[in-house]
Design a protein around this motif. Sequence first.
Motif, PDB file in Angstrom:
ATOM      1  N   PRO A   1       0.827  -1.209   0.000  1.00 46.83           N
ATOM      2  CA  PRO A   1       0.000   0.000   0.000  1.00 46.83           C
ATOM      3  C   PRO A   1       0.864   1.263   0.000  1.00 46.83           C
ATOM      4  O   PRO A   1       1.839   1.370   0.742  1.00 46.83           O
ATOM      5  N   GLY A   2       0.498   2.185  -0.861  1.00 45.73           N
ATOM      6  CA  GLY A   2       1.298   3.391  -1.089  1.00 45.73           C
ATOM      7  C   GLY A   2       2.030   3.317  -2.406  1.00 45.73           C
ATOM      8  O   GLY A   2       2.299   4.346  -3.030  1.00 45.73           O
TER       9      GLY A   2
ATOM     10  N   THR B   1      -3.885   2.082  -2.669  1.00 46.39           N
ATOM     11  CA  THR B   1      -3.242   3.394  -2.471  1.00 46.39           C
ATOM     12  C   THR B   1      -4.232   4.531  -2.702  1.00 46.39           C
ATOM     13  O   THR B   1      -4.114   5.597  -2.083  1.00 46.39           O
TER      14      THR B   1
ATOM     15  N   PRO C   1       5.378   4.553  -0.379  1.00 47.96           N
ATOM     16  CA  PRO C   1       5.032   4.009   0.937  1.00 47.96           C
ATOM     17  C   PRO C   1       5.880   4.560   2.080  1.00 47.96           C
ATOM     18  O   PRO C   1       5.487   4.459   3.251  1.00 47.96           O
TER      19      PRO C   1
ATOM     20  N   ILE D   1       2.395   9.864  -6.053  1.00 49.56           N
ATOM     21  CA  ILE D   1       1.019   9.965  -5.567  1.00 49.56           C
ATOM     22  C   ILE D   1       0.577  11.422  -5.486  1.00 49.56           C
ATOM     23  O   ILE D   1      -0.579  11.744  -5.783  1.00 49.56           O
TER      24      ILE D   1
END
Length: 265
Positions: free
Chosen positions: A52-53, A60, A229, A246
């Motif tokens: 995740p990330g 995410t 992450p 992100i």
Amino acid sequence: MINLQELDREREHEYLGKEKECGIISMKKGMYVSGFSIGILFLDNCWYPTIPGNVANLSTYDFPVVMKVVPNCTQERIHIGDPTLVDDIIATAKQLEAEGARAICAACGFFGNFQEQVADAVDIPVYLSSVIQLPWIKAGLKINQEVGMLTADIHGITENLFRSCGITNSDYVKVKGLGELPEFSAIVESRGSFNNNILREEVVDAALELIEENPNIAAILLECSDLPPYASDIQRATGLPVFDFITMIKWAHMATTQKPYHGFI
């Protein structure tokens, strides 16, 4: 009667409120899913956890994205900007566009070698590398301040990459490679697993070393799509703003999914 032009502006049925429940709704040919904003290109034949990330981990995002593998686009080929990849990258980007993507991003910073070519080939915005954020980051800093950049492969950070991403001056960018670190190298070498605690320590230590070596650094950019992450860990350790894939993908999402504020339609 429903306004089809207005529907089209909402980009293929992301949301139909009660006021739009009735009437004709059209769909363009080739569009098999709907309701997503960002199409993400990612690598073929990689073997390591995408936690995740990570750009390639769907958890995410708090909005829908669609990912597509670029055939035969391996780490080895993308890291050197292999020019023979361009046709497959463009073809995959066009598939995402046909299926309803509003913008196209990627899950490796070295897709940036093809930023200019892909942007010219499709009719939606393209942001293939977190490197694209550099001029914006620098614009918020003092004249003598610099941006620190962490990358998986320092040899892949070339003038061609910068140029394709619209960066004509990279003198203010100080780069540190992570690919030879004992645990991070599991990603570069596709070893299938890594110790996340050790990898986190390696990445944070590398960020601190980069700042110690370049005390004028005032912001950090994570070039690699596997680094988000650890963005919060880096931010806490350095006290600096941290930008990554992100932050860029969320920016592209927000720009392409603007909704009217309640009461002001």
